[in-house]
Enzyme design. Structure first.
Site, PDB file in Angstrom:
ATOM      1  N   GLY A  66       0.844  -1.191   0.000  1.00 11.95           N
ATOM      2  CA  GLY A  66       0.000   0.000   0.000  1.00 11.95           C
ATOM      3  C   GLY A  66       0.871   1.230   0.000  1.00 11.95           C
ATOM      4  O   GLY A  66       2.071   1.146   0.281  1.00 11.95           O
ATOM      5  N   CYS A  93       5.293  -6.241   1.371  1.00 13.24           N
ATOM      6  CA  CYS A  93       5.664  -4.828   1.390  1.00 13.24           C
ATOM      7  C   CYS A  93       5.028  -4.097   2.575  1.00 13.24           C
ATOM      8  O   CYS A  93       5.354  -4.371   3.714  1.00 13.24           O
ATOM      9  CB  CYS A  93       5.328  -4.181   0.056  1.00 13.24           C
ATOM     10  SG  CYS A  93       6.160  -2.606  -0.125  1.00 13.24           S
ATOM     11  N   TYR A  94       4.082  -3.218   2.326  1.00 12.97           N
ATOM     12  CA  TYR A  94       3.413  -2.556   3.459  1.00 12.97           C
ATOM     13  C   TYR A  94       2.841  -3.599   4.412  1.00 12.97           C
ATOM     14  O   TYR A  94       2.832  -3.411   5.637  1.00 12.97           O
ATOM     15  CB  TYR A  94       2.303  -1.639   2.929  1.00 12.97           C
ATOM     16  CG  TYR A  94       1.559  -0.879   4.001  1.00 12.97           C
ATOM     17  CD1 TYR A  94       2.167   0.171   4.678  1.00 12.97           C
ATOM     18  CD2 TYR A  94       0.253  -1.221   4.347  1.00 12.97           C
ATOM     19  CE1 TYR A  94       1.486   0.869   5.668  1.00 12.97           C
ATOM     20  CE2 TYR A  94      -0.437  -0.533   5.333  1.00 12.97           C
ATOM     21  CZ  TYR A  94       0.187   0.515   5.994  1.00 12.97           C
ATOM     22  OH  TYR A  94      -0.490   1.197   6.967  1.00 12.97           O
ATOM     23  N   HIS A 153       8.192  -7.528  -3.764  1.00  7.01           N
ATOM     24  CA  HIS A 153       6.914  -7.870  -4.394  1.00  7.01           C
ATOM     25  C   HIS A 153       7.015  -9.180  -5.178  1.00  7.01           C
ATOM     26  O   HIS A 153       7.458  -9.172  -6.327  1.00  7.01           O
ATOM     27  CB  HIS A 153       6.473  -6.742  -5.332  1.00  7.01           C
ATOM     28  CG  HIS A 153       5.999  -5.535  -4.608  1.00  7.01           C
ATOM     29  ND1 HIS A 153       4.713  -5.399  -4.132  1.00  7.01           N
ATOM     30  CD2 HIS A 153       6.657  -4.417  -4.233  1.00  7.01           C
ATOM     31  CE1 HIS A 153       4.586  -4.245  -3.513  1.00  7.01           C
ATOM     32  NE2 HIS A 153       5.747  -3.617  -3.556  1.00  7.01           N
ATOM     33  N   GLU A 188       4.689 -10.728  -6.542  1.00  8.50           N
ATOM     34  CA  GLU A 188       3.629 -10.820  -7.555  1.00  8.50           C
ATOM     35  C   GLU A 188       4.012 -10.204  -8.897  1.00  8.50           C
ATOM     36  O   GLU A 188       3.306 -10.401  -9.882  1.00  8.50           O
ATOM     37  CB  GLU A 188       2.344 -10.169  -7.023  1.00  8.50           C
ATOM     38  CG  GLU A 188       2.368  -8.647  -6.851  1.00  8.50           C
ATOM     39  CD  GLU A 188       2.980  -8.176  -5.539  1.00  8.50           C
ATOM     40  OE1 GLU A 188       3.749  -8.944  -4.938  1.00  8.50           O
ATOM     41  OE2 GLU A 188       2.714  -7.032  -5.131  1.00  8.50           O
ATOM     42  N   SER A 223     -23.017  -8.020 -27.412  1.00 12.49           N
ATOM     43  CA  SER A 223     -22.383  -6.966 -28.214  1.00 12.49           C
ATOM     44  C   SER A 223     -21.395  -7.555 -29.206  1.00 12.49           C
ATOM     45  O   SER A 223     -20.928  -6.865 -30.096  1.00 12.49           O
ATOM     46  CB  SER A 223     -21.636  -6.009 -27.281  1.00 12.49           C
ATOM     47  OG  SER A 223     -20.478  -6.661 -26.784  1.00 12.49           O
ATOM     48  N   GLY A 224     -21.068  -8.821 -29.016  1.00 14.08           N
ATOM     49  CA  GLY A 224     -20.031  -9.407 -29.868  1.00 14.08           C
ATOM     50  C   GLY A 224     -18.661  -9.320 -29.227  1.00 14.08           C
ATOM     51  O   GLY A 224     -17.706  -9.919 -29.693  1.00 14.08           O
ATOM     52  N   GLY A 225     -18.541  -8.531 -28.137  1.00 14.56           N
ATOM     53  CA  GLY A 225     -17.280  -8.463 -27.398  1.00 14.56           C
ATOM     54  C   GLY A 225     -17.077  -9.743 -26.585  1.00 14.56           C
ATOM     55  O   GLY A 225     -17.981 -10.569 -26.475  1.00 14.56           O
ATOM     56  N   VAL A 226     -15.896  -9.855 -26.000  1.00 11.59           N
ATOM     57  CA  VAL A 226     -15.559 -11.087 -25.286  1.00 11.59           C
ATOM     58  C   VAL A 226     -16.518 -11.357 -24.126  1.00 11.59           C
ATOM     59  O   VAL A 226     -17.048 -12.465 -23.978  1.00 11.59           O
ATOM     60  CB  VAL A 226     -14.131 -11.014 -24.679  1.00 11.59           C
ATOM     61  CG1 VAL A 226     -13.716 -12.359 -24.129  1.00 11.59           C
ATOM     62  CG2 VAL A 226     -13.148 -10.506 -25.689  1.00 11.59           C
ATOM     63  N   ASP A 227     -16.742 -10.338 -23.296  1.00 10.59           N
ATOM     64  CA  ASP A 227     -17.464 -10.583 -22.056  1.00 10.59           C
ATOM     65  C   ASP A 227     -18.905 -11.020 -22.299  1.00 10.59           C
ATOM     66  O   ASP A 227     -19.364 -12.023 -21.763  1.00 10.59           O
ATOM     67  CB  ASP A 227     -17.442  -9.333 -21.163  1.00 10.59           C
ATOM     68  CG  ASP A 227     -16.017  -8.849 -20.913  1.00 10.59           C
ATOM     69  OD1 ASP A 227     -15.092  -9.665 -21.115  1.00 10.59           O
ATOM     70  OD2 ASP A 227     -15.840  -7.689 -20.543  1.00 10.59           O
ATOM     71  N   SER A 228     -19.617 -10.253 -23.122  1.00  5.73           N
ATOM     72  CA  SER A 228     -21.014 -10.620 -23.328  1.00  5.73           C
ATOM     73  C   SER A 228     -21.118 -11.939 -24.090  1.00  5.73           C
ATOM     74  O   SER A 228     -22.047 -12.718 -23.878  1.00  5.73           O
ATOM     75  CB  SER A 228     -21.796  -9.503 -24.023  1.00  5.73           C
ATOM     76  OG  SER A 228     -21.375  -9.353 -25.365  1.00  5.73           O
ATOM     77  N   LYS A 260     -10.217 -10.604 -16.558  1.00  4.60           N
ATOM     78  CA  LYS A 260     -10.347 -10.668 -18.013  1.00  4.60           C
ATOM     79  C   LYS A 260      -9.629 -11.893 -18.610  1.00  4.60           C
ATOM     80  O   LYS A 260     -10.163 -12.577 -19.474  1.00  4.60           O
ATOM     81  CB  LYS A 260      -9.752  -9.404 -18.625  1.00  4.60           C
ATOM     82  CG  LYS A 260     -10.021  -9.244 -20.092  1.00  4.60           C
ATOM     83  CD  LYS A 260     -11.351  -8.590 -20.292  1.00  4.60           C
ATOM     84  CE  LYS A 260     -11.663  -8.360 -21.750  1.00  4.60           C
ATOM     85  NZ  LYS A 260     -12.915  -7.624 -21.894  1.00  4.60           N
TER      86      LYS A 260
END
Ligand code: XMP
Length: 517
Positions: free
Chosen positions: A59, A86-87, A174, A176, A228-233, A373
């Site tokens: 943080g 870290c923090y 870190h 990650e 919508s044709g996008g990935v998510d929908s 995503k």
């Protein structure tokens, strides 16, 4: 929603680090389910979460700042392994009886760490000369009782410390980030050796569990999904279809501002291939009518947004007994609404969420709420979606309307569509599609002189925009090879009537934006 299905989970308490989401993604990549919650999460809730392990994120604060966020001390007494990063490790030192002091110099960047005590945390990791990434101001100068130094660097005498009895550990660096090459191994040691998790979080297991809970939630009701044709929908639609079959009704609105071939592709994939009930509405004429003469980009956006809702509502009204509206909300949209104020809280979502549900009477169903995503893409693959849809670049809701400066006309839309199609083809053919966040054409409201054959032309200009980015918050123009740029330009000028000049946009965001409008 899937509580019963993620038995083995890690709780990440967020103290506002820009890397908090990265911690979660690394853990998920190791096939362990985890969630991010604000560091202010009440102890009762922490207990109810029943984590196998708890991670305290980094943080921006110093433990000596007034009002610095602290961990609930009860977190250390749950008998659950804790890893501070870290923090997070400084908090441990500060709150458990050690001492942290302000360092004279901030340590930021690569550092080398030597391991003193491997223990479980550093098991099977090369003990000398670990390359790690540091980013901290304060440093630990005395350890809490029962803690031992597990690793040190020149600048950080306690680069890692731990109380192996209580299974409480902390690292100053870190693990990650990619700049800590052995970071994944360290995190996996925490997950598998210390917390004793099993790597059971996979998209296959997610599909199975999501189907069960969607069925439980929806019962015998009908569900509507705006495709919508996008990935998510697309992933939402296919997942729901797998769960409830013909009780899913997708609505796809063609606003006339789509890319070339888009409406056909969506119909082919969803109706023909997946056999999903697809309600296709071609509202091009109405959209173009309302956009006539409108130049201001925000007005364009409003008109398009409102008409979309109107069109969608009208179509949804024709589907009897629909009670649920499915949405492709992703985990980052969920986290930021609960995150402690800090950099991780500011990642933008403004464009793609909201709008539809507030005014509608539907109950929401958001089966991707827990996913990042990259997990949505894996899920899409698991569900058999074509690679073209899975790897698709984002495309703005207002579509091509915000890629022509000035009023929207049919002729300009045609120009933009053709130019855009050439760009996509060439970028794909050159193997650049995956390196790029978005690429597209912008039609400029100016004409310039050119010569074609023996004739002088006075035609339009296309600006080519191609950027690399990880989250659209910042972006840099893509260093596409000159010969690819050359091919794109030649093809556009030769094949798209009305264009005699192509320029390449070499602005980064900030201070520019990705779109021109
Ligand atoms: P900017 O231009 O702000 O864009 O750098 C960041 C990302 O958001 C997308 N974008 C939009 N998406 N409706 C959308 O659905 C919009 O009005 C809109 N404006 C920008 C843009 O394509 C980029 O990915």
């Amino acid at each position: 929603m899937l509580d019963h299905l993620h038995q083995e989970r890690i709780l990440i308490l967020d103290f506002g680090s820009q890397y908090t989401q990265l911690i979660a993604r690394r853990i998920r990549e190791s096939h362990v389910y985890c969630e991010i919650h604000p560091c202010t999460m009440p102890l009762e809730e922490v207990k109810r979460f029943r984590a196998r392990g708890i991670i305290l994120s980094g943080g921006p604060s110093s433990v000596h700042d007034e009002g610095a966020p602290l961990a609930n001390p009860g977190v250390f007494d749950l008998g659950v392994p804790v890893l501070g990063i870290c923090y997070g490790v400084q908090l441990m030192a500060h709150q458990l009886g050690g001492r942290v002091e302000r360092a004279e110099r901030r340590e930021y960047g690569p550092a080398t760490v030597d391991i003193d005590i491997p223990g479980e945390l550093f098991r099977d990791i090369e003990p000398e000369g670990l390359r790690v990434w540091m980013s901290h101001g304060d440093r630990i100068i005395s350890l809490p009782p029962n803690f031992r130094i597990m690793a040190h660097s020149d600048n950080s005498p306690a680069a890692a410390m731990g109380d192996p009895e209580r299974l409480i550990f902390g690292v100053q660096f870190h693990p990650e980030v990619a700049h800590t090459p052995c970071g994944k191994d360290i995190l996996e040691n925490f997950l598998f050796r210390i917390c004793r998790c099993k790597p059971s979080w996979t998209m296959k297991s997610f599909v199975e569990s999501a189907i069960v809970s969607i069925r439980e939630k929806v019962g015998n009701d009908q569900v509507i999904c705006a495709l919508s044709g996008g990935v998510d929908s697309s992933v939402v639609a296919v997942l729901l279809h797998k769960a409830i079959g013909s009780r899913l009704h997708c609505i796809f609105v063609n606003n006339g501002l789509l890319r070339k071939g888009e409406a056909e592709t969506v119909q082919r994939v969803f109706r023909d291939h997946f056999e999903i009930d697809l309600n296709y509405v071609d509202a091009t004429d109405e959209f173009l009518r309302r956009l006539q003469g409108v130049s201001d980009p925000e007005t364009k956006r409003k008109i398009i947004g409102n008409l979309f809702i109107e069109t969608f509502e009208a179509q949804a009204g024709r589907i009897p007994d629909a009670r649920y509206l499915a949405q492709g909300t992703l985990y980052p949209d969920v986290i930021e609404s609960v995150s402690f104020k800090g950099p991780s809280a500011t990642i933008k979502t403004h464009h793609n969420v909201g709008g539809l549900p507030e005014r509608m009477k539907f109950k929401l169903i958001e089966p991707l709420r827990e996913l990042f995503k990259d997990e949505v893409r894996l899920l899409g693959r698991e569900l058999g979606l074509p690679e073209r849809i899975i790897m698709r670049h984002p495309f703005p809701g207002p579509g091509l309307a915000i890629r022509m400066i000035g009023p929207v006309t049919r002729n300009d839309l045609d120009i933009l569509r053709e130019a855009d199609a050439i760009i996509q083809e060439e970028i794909e053919a050159a193997g650049w599609y995956e390196h790029i966040w978005q690429s597209f054409a912008v039609l400029l409201p100016i004409r310039s002189v050119g010569v074609m054959g023996d004739e002088r032309t006075y035609d339009q200009v296309i600006a080519l925009r191609a950027v690399e980015s990880v989250d659209a918050m910042t972006a840099d123009w893509a260093r596409i090879p000159y010969d690819v740029l050359g091919r794109i330009s030649n093809r556009i000028i030769n094949e798209v009537e009305g264009v005699n000049r192509v320029v390449y946009d070499i602005s980064s965001k900030p201070p520019s934006t990705i779109e021109w409008e």
